[in-house]
Design a protein around this motif. Structure first.
Motif, PDB file in Angstrom:
ATOM      1  N   VAL A 145       0.844  -1.200   0.000  1.00  0.00           N
ATOM      2  CA  VAL A 145       0.000   0.000   0.000  1.00  0.00           C
ATOM      3  C   VAL A 145       0.877   1.247   0.000  1.00  0.00           C
ATOM      4  CG1 VAL A 145      -2.009  -1.040   1.147  1.00  0.00           C
ATOM      5  CG2 VAL A 145      -0.142  -0.078   2.527  1.00  0.00           C
ATOM      6  N   ASP A 146       0.260   2.386  -0.330  1.00  0.00           N
ATOM      7  CA  ASP A 146       0.928   3.679  -0.196  1.00  0.00           C
ATOM      8  C   ASP A 146       0.460   4.336   1.096  1.00  0.00           C
ATOM      9  OD1 ASP A 146       2.292   3.432  -2.601  1.00  0.00           O
ATOM     10  OD2 ASP A 146       0.676   4.365  -3.757  1.00  0.00           O
ATOM     11  N   PHE A 147       1.357   5.094   1.732  1.00  0.00           N
ATOM     12  CA  PHE A 147       1.028   5.738   3.002  1.00  0.00           C
ATOM     13  C   PHE A 147       0.988   7.257   2.864  1.00  0.00           C
ATOM     14  CE2 PHE A 147       2.325   1.652   4.812  1.00  0.00           C
ATOM     15  CZ  PHE A 147       1.392   1.496   5.835  1.00  0.00           C
ATOM     16  N   SER A 148       0.127   7.841   3.664  1.00  0.00           N
ATOM     17  CA  SER A 148       0.043   9.303   3.753  1.00  0.00           C
ATOM     18  C   SER A 148       1.210   9.822   4.571  1.00  0.00           C
ATOM     19  CB  SER A 148      -1.265   9.696   4.439  1.00  0.00           C
ATOM     20  OG  SER A 148      -1.213   9.353   5.828  1.00  0.00           O
ATOM     21  N   LYS A 149       1.256  11.126   4.720  1.00  0.00           N
ATOM     22  CA  LYS A 149       2.224  11.721   5.633  1.00  0.00           C
ATOM     23  C   LYS A 149       1.882  11.299   7.062  1.00  0.00           C
ATOM     24  CE  LYS A 149       2.029  16.091   6.476  1.00  0.00           C
ATOM     25  NZ  LYS A 149       2.017  17.559   6.313  1.00  0.00           N
ATOM     26  N   THR A 150       2.864  11.321   7.939  1.00  0.00           N
ATOM     27  CA  THR A 150       2.663  10.913   9.325  1.00  0.00           C
ATOM     28  C   THR A 150       1.765  11.905  10.065  1.00  0.00           C
ATOM     29  OG1 THR A 150       4.841   9.889   9.373  1.00  0.00           O
ATOM     30  CG2 THR A 150       3.846  10.427  11.492  1.00  0.00           C
ATOM     31  N   TYR A 151       0.854  11.389  10.874  1.00  0.00           N
ATOM     32  CA  TYR A 151       0.011  12.270  11.679  1.00  0.00           C
ATOM     33  C   TYR A 151       0.209  12.060  13.178  1.00  0.00           C
ATOM     34  CZ  TYR A 151      -3.060   8.191  12.131  1.00  0.00           C
ATOM     35  OH  TYR A 151      -3.557   6.937  12.384  1.00  0.00           O
ATOM     36  N   ALA A 152       0.949  11.001  13.564  1.00  0.00           N
ATOM     37  CA  ALA A 152       1.220  10.755  14.989  1.00  0.00           C
ATOM     38  C   ALA A 152       2.428   9.832  15.111  1.00  0.00           C
ATOM     39  CB  ALA A 152       0.005  10.125  15.665  1.00  0.00           C
ATOM     40  N   THR A 153       3.094   9.900  16.245  1.00  0.00           N
ATOM     41  CA  THR A 153       4.199   8.993  16.532  1.00  0.00           C
ATOM     42  C   THR A 153       3.820   8.113  17.717  1.00  0.00           C
ATOM     43  OG1 THR A 153       5.242  10.641  17.976  1.00  0.00           O
ATOM     44  CG2 THR A 153       5.959  10.562  15.679  1.00  0.00           C
ATOM     45  N   ALA A 154       4.422   6.943  17.763  1.00  0.00           N
ATOM     46  CA  ALA A 154       4.070   5.995  18.818  1.00  0.00           C
ATOM     47  C   ALA A 154       5.280   5.143  19.153  1.00  0.00           C
ATOM     48  CB  ALA A 154       2.907   5.120  18.364  1.00  0.00           C
ATOM     49  N   ALA A 155       5.110   4.282  20.150  1.00  0.00           N
ATOM     50  CA  ALA A 155       6.172   3.373  20.551  1.00  0.00           C
ATOM     51  C   ALA A 155       5.557   2.060  20.997  1.00  0.00           C
ATOM     52  CB  ALA A 155       6.992   3.975  21.683  1.00  0.00           C
ATOM     53  N   GLN A 156       6.248   0.968  20.746  1.00  0.00           N
ATOM     54  CA  GLN A 156       5.853  -0.328  21.280  1.00  0.00           C
ATOM     55  C   GLN A 156       6.407  -0.445  22.696  1.00  0.00           C
ATOM     56  OE1 GLN A 156       3.912  -2.849  19.729  1.00  0.00           O
ATOM     57  NE2 GLN A 156       3.487  -1.132  18.366  1.00  0.00           N
ATOM     58  N   VAL A 157       5.543  -0.817  23.633  1.00  0.00           N
ATOM     59  CA  VAL A 157       5.959  -0.917  25.030  1.00  0.00           C
ATOM     60  C   VAL A 157       5.656  -2.314  25.561  1.00  0.00           C
ATOM     61  CG1 VAL A 157       5.603   1.544  25.438  1.00  0.00           C
ATOM     62  CG2 VAL A 157       3.742  -0.071  25.904  1.00  0.00           C
ATOM     63  N   LYS A 239       1.649  -3.188  34.826  1.00  0.00           N
ATOM     64  CA  LYS A 239       2.350  -1.913  34.640  1.00  0.00           C
ATOM     65  C   LYS A 239       3.057  -1.895  33.282  1.00  0.00           C
ATOM     66  CE  LYS A 239       6.566  -3.606  36.899  1.00  0.00           C
ATOM     67  NZ  LYS A 239       7.525  -3.416  38.020  1.00  0.00           N
ATOM     68  N   ILE A 240       3.443  -0.690  32.868  1.00  0.00           N
ATOM     69  CA  ILE A 240       4.215  -0.503  31.637  1.00  0.00           C
ATOM     70  C   ILE A 240       5.670  -0.272  32.032  1.00  0.00           C
ATOM     71  CG2 ILE A 240       4.545   0.925  29.587  1.00  0.00           C
ATOM     72  CD1 ILE A 240       1.597   1.761  29.854  1.00  0.00           C
ATOM     73  N   LEU A 241       6.583  -0.997  31.395  1.00  0.00           N
ATOM     74  CA  LEU A 241       8.002  -0.785  31.667  1.00  0.00           C
ATOM     75  C   LEU A 241       8.467   0.536  31.062  1.00  0.00           C
ATOM     76  CD1 LEU A 241       9.488  -4.365  31.100  1.00  0.00           C
ATOM     77  CD2 LEU A 241       8.646  -3.326  33.221  1.00  0.00           C
ATOM     78  N   ASP A 242       9.450   1.139  31.693  1.00  0.00           N
ATOM     79  CA  ASP A 242       9.913   2.457  31.268  1.00  0.00           C
ATOM     80  C   ASP A 242      10.554   2.440  29.882  1.00  0.00           C
ATOM     81  OD1 ASP A 242       9.043   3.596  33.612  1.00  0.00           O
ATOM     82  OD2 ASP A 242      10.980   3.338  34.646  1.00  0.00           O
ATOM     83  N   GLU A 243      11.306   1.396  29.579  1.00  0.00           N
ATOM     84  CA  GLU A 243      12.047   1.351  28.312  1.00  0.00           C
ATOM     85  C   GLU A 243      11.166   0.825  27.181  1.00  0.00           C
ATOM     86  OE1 GLU A 243      16.186  -0.506  26.433  1.00  0.00           O
ATOM     87  OE2 GLU A 243      15.698  -0.808  28.549  1.00  0.00           O
ATOM     88  N   ALA A 244      11.004   1.647  26.149  1.00  0.00           N
ATOM     89  CA  ALA A 244      10.190   1.238  25.001  1.00  0.00           C
ATOM     90  C   ALA A 244      10.985   0.326  24.074  1.00  0.00           C
ATOM     91  CB  ALA A 244       9.720   2.460  24.229  1.00  0.00           C
ATOM     92  N   LEU A 245      10.265  -0.483  23.316  1.00  0.00           N
ATOM     93  CA  LEU A 245      10.909  -1.374  22.356  1.00  0.00           C
ATOM     94  C   LEU A 245      11.248  -0.662  21.047  1.00  0.00           C
ATOM     95  CD1 LEU A 245       8.956  -4.759  22.572  1.00  0.00           C
ATOM     96  CD2 LEU A 245      11.359  -4.370  23.128  1.00  0.00           C
ATOM     97  N   THR A 246      10.314   0.141  20.560  1.00  0.00           N
ATOM     98  CA  THR A 246      10.494   0.777  19.250  1.00  0.00           C
ATOM     99  C   THR A 246       9.905   2.186  19.268  1.00  0.00           C
ATOM    100  OG1 THR A 246       8.351   0.034  18.382  1.00  0.00           O
ATOM    101  CG2 THR A 246      10.224  -1.449  18.069  1.00  0.00           C
TER     102      THR A 246
END
Length: 289
Positions: A145-157, A239-246
């Motif tokens: 697929v084609d993607f639009s411009k980014t509208y948000a950033t995220a992280a895997q936790v 709980k969520i660990l402090d260090e994100a994966l990505t």
């Protein structure tokens, strides 16, 4: 039409024949010929009018389609705060962005709630116009697929139980990890280069992975940061660990080559950014800490 014209010619011939036999017959036949000719011409005119009306109706339908219609968004409404159920409504960040895009195009938004790993197939097959589901841009997805411009950033936790011995990404090695099927969390932990020796348990919905964690069926859950906050707030003892994966970027996907729609989506996102509306939508669902 050819049959009608033949009938007119036949009537004319009959009139000429009768005219040779006598004046009275000629008068009668001439009148009949004129009547037949008039009827044929009228019928031909009616046929042409019908064809013109059909063409105009078809043209009007095309104009109406261009001016309005529906824009179908494929999503998986199990990913708060980007898309989720609120009563009988589907709401969230992606939904409000999609509504703004549809409004700018003069169209109505329709939402198809499907499994996350079915979103891209729905777009590529034409069952949906675009996909918006907290979707991370990855090289693998860009092949389809084609993607639009980014509208948000995220992280895997990483989510664990409060008494877990898992303190960071390195501790996931050899563990049983719950993920939502088809997400970037699934892709990340399934790669031996990222997490060695892990057993990956896949669930259709994020909260199902959380339930498995609470029931000790998995050692940890890997999922996007914002949904993780929601799940942790709704469940005691995790709980969520402090260090994100990505760290990753969210965008909207469209069928490859659909440049018109992609341009409209990018224009709408830019307008939302410049007007401050995009930040307003995000803060509505993710208040600043």
């Amino acid at each position: 039409m050819k049959k009608k014209m033949f009938a007119v010619m036949l009537a004319a011939c009959m009139a000429a024949s009768l005219a040779a036999c006598g004046g009275g017959a000629a008068d009668t036949t001439t009148a009949a010929t004129e009547a037949a000719t008039t009827t044929a011409v009228q019928e031909e005119g009616d046929t042409q009018a019908d064809a013109t009306e059909a063409t105009e109706a078809e043209s009007g339908a095309e104009e109406e389609k261009a001016a309005g219609g529906s824009l179908v968004m494929a999503t998986n409404a199990e990913f708060p705060p980007y898309e989720y159920h609120d009563g009988d409504q589907i709401v969230g960040i992606d939904v409000e962005i999609a509504q703004a895009i549809a409004a700018e195009m003069g169209m109505e938004l329709e939402i198809e709630d499907i499994a996350f790993d079915s979103v891209i197939p729905a777009v590529t097959s034409g069952k949906a116009d675009f996909g918006a589901a907290g979707m991370t841009v990855t090289p693998e997805r860009q092949q389809n697929v084609d993607f639009s411009k980014t509208y948000a950033t995220a992280a895997q936790v990483i989510i664990v139980k409060n008494d877990s011995a898992i303190a960071g990404p390195a501790d996931l090695e050899g563990k049983t990890i719950g993920v939502q099927l088809g997400t970037t969390g699934d892709l990340f932990v399934s790669d031996e280069e990222n997490v060695a020796g892990a057993t990956v348990e896949r669930y259709n919905k994020g909260f199902e992975a959380i339930q498995a964690l609470n029931q000790n069926k998995v050692d940890a859950v890997v999922i996007d940061g914002e949904p993780a906050k929601v799940f942790v707030s709704q469940n005691d003892g995790i709980k969520i660990l402090d260090e994100a994966l990505t760290s990753e970027e969210y965008a909207i996907c469209v069928k490859k080559g659909n440049t018109d729609l992609l341009d409209n989506i990018n224009t709408a996102i830019t307008n939302l950014e410049e007007s401050g509306k995009l930040e307003e939508i995000i803060l509505k669902y993710i208040p600043a800490e």
